[in-house]
Design a protein around this motif. Structure first.
Motif, mmCIF file in Angstrom:
data_model
loop_
_atom_site.group_PDB
_atom_site.id
_atom_site.type_symbol
_atom_site.label_atom_id
_atom_site.label_comp_id
_atom_site.label_asym_id
_atom_site.label_seq_id
_atom_site.Cartn_x
_atom_site.Cartn_y
_atom_site.Cartn_z
ATOM 1 N N SER A 313 0.824 -1.027 0.089
ATOM 2 C CA SER A 313 -0.107 0.032 0.036
ATOM 3 C C SER A 313 1.317 1.312 0.119
ATOM 4 O O SER A 313 1.870 1.099 0.253
ATOM 5 N N GLU A 314 0.599 2.517 -0.645
ATOM 6 C CA GLU A 314 1.110 3.732 -0.309
ATOM 7 C C GLU A 314 0.032 4.800 -0.635
ATOM 8 O O GLU A 314 -1.745 4.780 -1.056
ATOM 9 N N GLY A 315 0.445 6.260 -0.421
ATOM 10 C CA GLY A 315 -0.436 6.885 -0.219
ATOM 11 C C GLY A 315 -1.105 8.494 1.207
ATOM 12 O O GLY A 315 0.143 7.609 2.352
ATOM 13 N N TYR A 322 -1.849 9.123 8.248
ATOM 14 C CA TYR A 322 -1.042 8.569 7.656
ATOM 15 C C TYR A 322 0.014 9.055 6.392
ATOM 16 O O TYR A 322 -1.044 9.346 5.296
ATOM 17 N N ARG A 323 1.143 8.396 6.513
ATOM 18 C CA ARG A 323 2.291 8.702 5.124
ATOM 19 C C ARG A 323 2.173 7.452 4.568
ATOM 20 O O ARG A 323 2.878 6.227 5.419
ATOM 21 N N PHE A 340 5.203 6.425 7.857
ATOM 22 C CA PHE A 340 4.985 7.220 8.617
ATOM 23 C C PHE A 340 4.121 7.812 9.361
ATOM 24 O O PHE A 340 3.254 8.442 8.539
ATOM 25 N N SER A 341 3.817 8.724 10.525
ATOM 26 C CA SER A 341 2.737 9.410 10.853
ATOM 27 C C SER A 341 3.103 10.382 10.489
ATOM 28 O O SER A 341 4.057 11.535 10.582
ATOM 29 N N ASN A 454 4.721 12.558 0.254
ATOM 30 C CA ASN A 454 3.191 13.445 -0.200
ATOM 31 C C ASN A 454 2.614 12.585 -1.134
ATOM 32 O O ASN A 454 2.319 13.572 -2.136
ATOM 33 N N PRO A 455 2.498 11.142 -1.457
ATOM 34 C CA PRO A 455 1.634 11.042 -3.190
ATOM 35 C C PRO A 455 0.335 11.425 -3.488
ATOM 36 O O PRO A 455 -0.686 11.681 -2.579
#
Length: 539
Positions: A313-315, A322-323, A340-341, A454-455
């Protein structure tokens, strides 16, 4: 050059197992015909260093069309080959580093492969009262009229590859039928495994023979479907199947708990440095902002695509801070997943590799992403993944090894000085030397060697950055207005400062006002580095 042949050539003892492969009676030979008589054998020609010995182990001089008799042995050295015929009908070719022994009694002929590989091509079937066996110290292949090759890696194993015809393979109480385009892997304890092989599995010493015989190439192609002279590129085979997967992207289960938006993307990324074909990443966007990613990998042995049972996952989460970002590992071994947060900056980076149909993840860094520390991640490096909308299949039509992912830009300007020059002063302002450049969003990520924090954010902005020749500590204002603190500065964002356009690409000595220079309070770029528009150019 003729090498002295050891007298022990024919003294090796066989093991208990006897494995017989008999060709089915109705088979047609490569080339057809009839009437061959298994009565004589000749060494047609040699290349490189080849040795022949007689039944007493004594050297035999290499002569043209040398007769080979019972008890004779032949072996080849590196980059050396030997061609043997049966009654003027081409029969076998020995690969380099191979050794055989010959036994003959009346119309029964036997070639024992002690080591290496032997290609056989019988263009006319043997008569009913004749036999010819190719065997190792523990296994036997009965030949009547067919073509293929055997390889003997050691006395306990033997592999048979068929290019034409069918044979029945038996070991102890086990029996299997082997057809053209299949190979049988046999062991001394009686195990038999039959599976397909591909044109790329055909050794070079056999390809050379097929190149000189167009009729044989056609026969093999018709019988086995193997185009030996034009083997399929594994990348082309992979991309062909990937096109089908991308075309049905919305049919897969992405195991996401969030509502999908209907948007899908794909990317091609090598998962190992020596992979024949890249992996396919298939991504599904969701309304929450977190995308789920499936991993597919083409397997050359089975000519099929394996789907990993796990997801990535990503986003950027729409709530909770959540990052998550996904990058290709700079050393070509798998993917790097960073989470990371945005509130605390605490997170981790994991390396994800593919093990069959499972994803294996190992945490290689944990900490605060704002900390400037050397980690294992720095040594590996991040590479941007080139994502494509599923409606754009151009990447699937033109991908070549090395075309993705994108190499990061150098982190240090080419004209950076090895030593720091003497600097002027400017009152109580901070003075430093660096190079001014204009950077895109992806350039900044590459410059800082970090994944995208920051996707999905707007990536159209241009950043004016001064990259310091030598990082230095500075006490600057906190982004939340609570005061000032000291940190190490390697670059400064001067976007919006007046009068700098003329200096793009130049090395400058400048001064800044500490009270008008701010540390970031969020995950905006450049990550963890200050911004100011109060810049004086001194040199």
């Amino acid at each position: 050059m003729i090498r002295k042949h050891k007298k022990s050539l024919l003294t090796r003892q066989g093991t208990v197992l006897l494995l017989i492969l008999s060709q089915l009676a109705a088979l047609t030979a490569c080339g057809g015909g009839s009437g061959a008589k298994a009565t004589t054998m000749h060494l047609m020609r040699t290349s490189g260093q080849v040795a022949v010995s007689d039944g007493d182990g004594e050297d035999v001089a290499l002569l043209e069309n040398l007769g080979l008799y019972s008890g004779y042995g032949v072996d080849t050295r590196p980059e050396s080959f030997a061609w043997i015929d049966l009654d003027s009908v081409k029969l076998t070719k020995m690969d380099q580093n191979s050794e055989i022994a010959i036994q003959k009694e009346d119309r029964q002929l036997e070639i024992e492969v002690k080591s290496g590989s032997l290609f056989f091509h019988v263009t006319e079937p043997l008569a009913e009262d004749e036999t010819m066996d190719i065997r190792s110290s523990s296994m036997v292949v009965g030949i009547r009229g067919t073509c293929g090759w055997v390889e003997v890696p050691d006395e306990s194993h033997m592999n048979l590859y068929l290019l034409e015809g069918k044979v029945e393979c038996s070991a102890g109480s086990q029996a299997s039928q082997v057809s053209a385009g299949e190979m049988a892997s046999m062991t001394e304890n009686g195990q038999i495994e039959v599976q397909p092989f591909t044109a790329k599995d055909v050794p070079a010493f056999i390809v050379e023979e097929v190149e000189q015989d167009s009729a044989l190439a056609r026969t093999i192609l018709d019988a086995s479907g193997l185009d030996i002279l034009h083997p399929a590129d594994p990348v082309e085979l992979a991309l062909e199947q990937y096109r089908t997967i991308v075309g049905q992207a919305d049919t897969y289960d992405y195991y996401s708990v969030d509502e999908p938006t209907g948007a899908y993307r794909y990317a091609l990324v090598p998962m190992t440095p020596d992979a024949d074909a890249p992996a396919l990443l298939l991504e599904q966007d969701t309304a929450f902002g977190i995308s789920s990613i499936l991993v597919f990998q083409y397997d050359t042995d089975s000519d099929s695509v394996l789907q990993a049972a796990d997801t990535l996952s990503e986003g950027v989460g729409s709530a909770g801070g959540y990052r998550g970002s996904l990058s290709a590992a700079g050393d070509g071994n798998g993917l790097l997943s960073t989470e990371f947060s945005s509130g605390t900056g605490m997170g981790s980076t994991s390396r994800t590799t593919l093990d069959g149909d499972r994803l294996r993840s190992e945490v290689i860094w944990e900490g605060n992403i704002f900390d400037d520390t050397d980690t294992a991640v720095d040594e590996i490096g991040f590479l941007d993944i080139d994502w494509h909308d599923i409606g754009d299949t151009a990447a699937l039509d033109s991908w070549t090894p090395g075309s993705a992912p994108v190499e990061p830009a150098p982190g240090e300007p080419e004209d950076a000085q090895d030593t720091e020059p003497a600097q002027p002063t400017d009152g109580d302002r901070i003075v430093f030397t660096g190079t001014l450049g204009a950077y895109s969003y992806s350039d900044v990520l590459a410059l800082q060697e970090i994944p995208d924090p920051n996707p999905g954010s707007d990536q159209g902005e241009t950043y004016w950055l001064i990259v310091l020749d030598t990082p230095q500590g500075m006490t600057l204002r906190s982004g939340d207005g609570s005061g000032s603190y000291e940190g190490e500065v390697s670059l400064i964002d001067v976007t919006g400062a007046d009068g700098l356009e003329q200096y793009i690409g130049q090395s400058l000595t400048v001064s800044i006002d500490a009270d008008n220079t701010w540390w970031p309070s969020d995950t905006s770029l450049p990550m963890g580095q200050p911004h100011t528009s109060d810049v004086n150019v001194l040199q």
